[in-house]
Design a protein around this motif. Structure first.
Motif, PDB file in Angstrom:
ATOM      1  N   ALA A 192      -3.035   7.481  -1.492  1.00  0.00           N
ATOM      2  CA  ALA A 192      -4.426   7.050  -1.314  1.00  0.00           C
ATOM      3  C   ALA A 192      -4.680   5.742  -2.050  1.00  0.00           C
ATOM      4  O   ALA A 192      -5.399   4.862  -1.546  1.00  0.00           O
ATOM      5  CB  ALA A 192      -5.377   8.138  -1.808  1.00  0.00           C
ATOM      6  N   SER A 193      -4.099   5.584  -3.221  1.00  0.00           N
ATOM      7  CA  SER A 193      -4.273   4.340  -3.970  1.00  0.00           C
ATOM      8  C   SER A 193      -3.651   3.161  -3.236  1.00  0.00           C
ATOM      9  O   SER A 193      -4.207   2.045  -3.248  1.00  0.00           O
ATOM     10  CB  SER A 193      -3.668   4.478  -5.369  1.00  0.00           C
ATOM     11  OG  SER A 193      -4.369   5.439  -6.131  1.00  0.00           O
ATOM     12  N   LEU A 194      -2.522   3.385  -2.586  1.00  0.00           N
ATOM     13  CA  LEU A 194      -1.917   2.334  -1.766  1.00  0.00           C
ATOM     14  C   LEU A 194      -2.830   1.979  -0.596  1.00  0.00           C
ATOM     15  O   LEU A 194      -3.003   0.795  -0.264  1.00  0.00           O
ATOM     16  CB  LEU A 194      -0.552   2.781  -1.245  1.00  0.00           C
ATOM     17  CG  LEU A 194       0.626   2.690  -2.216  1.00  0.00           C
ATOM     18  CD1 LEU A 194       1.855   3.375  -1.612  1.00  0.00           C
ATOM     19  CD2 LEU A 194       0.941   1.247  -2.562  1.00  0.00           C
ATOM     20  N   GLN A 195      -3.407   2.984   0.037  1.00  0.00           N
ATOM     21  CA  GLN A 195      -4.333   2.720   1.143  1.00  0.00           C
ATOM     22  C   GLN A 195      -5.524   1.890   0.673  1.00  0.00           C
ATOM     23  O   GLN A 195      -5.948   0.956   1.362  1.00  0.00           O
ATOM     24  CB  GLN A 195      -4.819   4.039   1.751  1.00  0.00           C
ATOM     25  CG  GLN A 195      -3.758   4.814   2.524  1.00  0.00           C
ATOM     26  CD  GLN A 195      -4.313   6.121   3.054  1.00  0.00           C
ATOM     27  OE1 GLN A 195      -4.286   7.141   2.377  1.00  0.00           O
ATOM     28  NE2 GLN A 195      -4.844   6.094   4.278  1.00  0.00           N
ATOM     29  N   VAL A 196      -6.052   2.236  -0.486  1.00  0.00           N
ATOM     30  CA  VAL A 196      -7.191   1.494  -1.021  1.00  0.00           C
ATOM     31  C   VAL A 196      -6.796   0.054  -1.347  1.00  0.00           C
ATOM     32  O   VAL A 196      -7.519  -0.894  -1.028  1.00  0.00           O
ATOM     33  CB  VAL A 196      -7.752   2.199  -2.268  1.00  0.00           C
ATOM     34  CG1 VAL A 196      -8.809   1.331  -2.954  1.00  0.00           C
ATOM     35  CG2 VAL A 196      -8.346   3.555  -1.902  1.00  0.00           C
ATOM     36  N   MET A 197      -5.641  -0.123  -1.974  1.00  0.00           N
ATOM     37  CA  MET A 197      -5.208  -1.465  -2.346  1.00  0.00           C
ATOM     38  C   MET A 197      -5.011  -2.347  -1.116  1.00  0.00           C
ATOM     39  O   MET A 197      -5.455  -3.510  -1.081  1.00  0.00           O
ATOM     40  CB  MET A 197      -3.908  -1.395  -3.149  1.00  0.00           C
ATOM     41  CG  MET A 197      -3.409  -2.763  -3.629  1.00  0.00           C
ATOM     42  SD  MET A 197      -4.628  -3.639  -4.647  1.00  0.00           S
ATOM     43  CE  MET A 197      -4.635  -2.616  -6.110  1.00  0.00           C
ATOM     44  N   GLU A 198      -4.373  -1.807  -0.087  1.00  0.00           N
ATOM     45  CA  GLU A 198      -4.164  -2.588   1.125  1.00  0.00           C
ATOM     46  C   GLU A 198      -5.492  -2.845   1.841  1.00  0.00           C
ATOM     47  O   GLU A 198      -5.725  -3.924   2.384  1.00  0.00           O
ATOM     48  CB  GLU A 198      -3.170  -1.879   2.050  1.00  0.00           C
ATOM     49  CG  GLU A 198      -1.762  -1.738   1.465  1.00  0.00           C
ATOM     50  CD  GLU A 198      -1.169  -3.069   1.053  1.00  0.00           C
ATOM     51  OE1 GLU A 198      -0.715  -3.825   1.927  1.00  0.00           O
ATOM     52  OE2 GLU A 198      -1.172  -3.382  -0.162  1.00  0.00           O
ATOM     53  N   GLY A 199      -6.377  -1.849   1.816  1.00  0.00           N
ATOM     54  CA  GLY A 199      -7.699  -2.046   2.412  1.00  0.00           C
ATOM     55  C   GLY A 199      -8.500  -3.104   1.684  1.00  0.00           C
ATOM     56  O   GLY A 199      -9.222  -3.899   2.300  1.00  0.00           O
ATOM     57  N   LEU A 200      -8.369  -3.130   0.371  1.00  0.00           N
ATOM     58  CA  LEU A 200      -9.053  -4.143  -0.431  1.00  0.00           C
ATOM     59  C   LEU A 200      -8.604  -5.541  -0.027  1.00  0.00           C
ATOM     60  O   LEU A 200      -9.424  -6.462   0.116  1.00  0.00           O
ATOM     61  CB  LEU A 200      -8.759  -3.885  -1.906  1.00  0.00           C
ATOM     62  CG  LEU A 200      -9.549  -4.662  -2.949  1.00  0.00           C
ATOM     63  CD1 LEU A 200     -11.043  -4.380  -2.832  1.00  0.00           C
ATOM     64  CD2 LEU A 200      -9.044  -4.330  -4.346  1.00  0.00           C
ATOM     65  N   LYS A 201      -7.309  -5.714   0.191  1.00  0.00           N
ATOM     66  CA  LYS A 201      -6.786  -7.025   0.607  1.00  0.00           C
ATOM     67  C   LYS A 201      -7.377  -7.450   1.951  1.00  0.00           C
ATOM     68  O   LYS A 201      -7.720  -8.619   2.146  1.00  0.00           O
ATOM     69  CB  LYS A 201      -5.261  -6.968   0.706  1.00  0.00           C
ATOM     70  CG  LYS A 201      -4.552  -6.722  -0.611  1.00  0.00           C
ATOM     71  CD  LYS A 201      -3.055  -6.494  -0.377  1.00  0.00           C
ATOM     72  CE  LYS A 201      -2.347  -6.048  -1.635  1.00  0.00           C
ATOM     73  NZ  LYS A 201      -0.916  -5.738  -1.394  1.00  0.00           N
ATOM     74  N   ILE A 202      -7.501  -6.496   2.859  1.00  0.00           N
ATOM     75  CA  ILE A 202      -8.067  -6.809   4.176  1.00  0.00           C
ATOM     76  C   ILE A 202      -9.528  -7.238   4.036  1.00  0.00           C
ATOM     77  O   ILE A 202      -9.948  -8.253   4.601  1.00  0.00           O
ATOM     78  CB  ILE A 202      -7.950  -5.598   5.118  1.00  0.00           C
ATOM     79  CG1 ILE A 202      -6.469  -5.357   5.484  1.00  0.00           C
ATOM     80  CG2 ILE A 202      -8.777  -5.806   6.389  1.00  0.00           C
ATOM     81  CD1 ILE A 202      -6.228  -4.060   6.226  1.00  0.00           C
TER      82      ILE A 202
END
Length: 262
Positions: A205-215
């Motif tokens: 989930a933290s990876l999903q959030v980090m990648e979403g933040l970049k987007i």
């Protein structure tokens, strides 16, 4: 940066605003963004908590299920009071999230994301995050997001292993490039048969959030752009290149949205 000069609406975010990856401009961009989280189980709980604390403008949280006893060991948004009250997850989640950050608008949707409502759910969002636990809904999300050229982030966990992949329609591989057909139900391991650890959930989930933040920050050049596979027990990380199969993919190649038509 002089964080003392920040306006009131930004002061709570000063420890992330001082980071060059975000800055005041980036924080304002987050506050103007809307995301949808489909599924509010283990992954969805961590994703929602993180984004609300990061300062997203609006979060749609979508789930039809109610809080159950065996959710509590890994689904961090819920507690025994929610269980005793028999609350829907979306309702319980919205109550908790509003207490974390009153600046964020939370829209709870107590419903199953299906062909009849998925396009309405995502109509005004900037990003969709997968918090589901089944392939049918992931194929549906993929169809809807590709149709509307909307980025989404796949995440899945089982036992001590997990996967994460960013999907940018027509730029990256889509979910059907990765998995052309839905696997037979009997061939898919589930948390009911193989279990799951909160540690695995937290990392994916933290990876999903980090990648979403970049987007959302428009920093797509910093995306991992690979399928991430982890095993937290073994401490292994694998990055797999997944190419877009444009000529063969029924979804992003031929624009046949079969799961939307069901």
């Amino acid at each position: 940066m002089n964080t003392k000069a920040l306006p009131d609406e930004l002061r709570r975010y000063k420890r992330q605003i001082i980071m060059p990856q975000i800055g005041e401009r980036g924080q304002r961009r987050l506050l103007a963004s809307t995301i949808a989280i489909i599924g509010l189980g283990a992954l969805g709980s961590v994703i929602a908590t993180s984004f609300v604390r990061l300062g997203i403008g609006k979060v749609k949280v979508v789930d039809r299920d109610h809080v159950e006893l065996d959710n509590l060991h890994r689904q961090i948004l819920y507690d025994e009071k929610d269980l005793a009250a028999g609350l829907p997850k979306a309702t319980a989640a919205a109550e908790k999230l509003r207490k974390m950050n009153s600046q964020v608008k939370i829209e709870p949707i107590v419903a199953h994301a299906g062909p009849d409502n998925i396009e309405n759910i995502i109509t005004d969002v900037d990003l969709v995050l997968d918090g589901t636990d089944n392939f049918e809904t992931r194929f549906l999300i993929n169809d809807a997001c590709v149709k509307h050229a909307l980025p989404w982030i796949y995440g899945g966990v089982i036992a001590t292993t997990g996967m994460c992949m960013v999907i940018i329609p027509f730029k990256s591989a889509c979910f059907r490039c990765l998995m052309p057909q839905k696997p037979p139900a009997q061939s898919i391991p589930t948390t009911a048969t193989h279990g799951v650890l909160i540690n695995t959930v937290s990392i994916i989930a933290s990876l999903q959030v980090m990648e979403g933040l970049k987007i959302l920050l428009q920093r797509e050049e910093d995306l991992i752009q690979k399928l991430v596979q982890i095993d937290v027990w073994r401490g292994s990380w694998t990055l797999l290149e997944i190419g877009r199969v444009e000529n063969d993919c029924p979804c992003c190649g031929h624009k046949k949205f079969e799961f939307l038509a069901r």
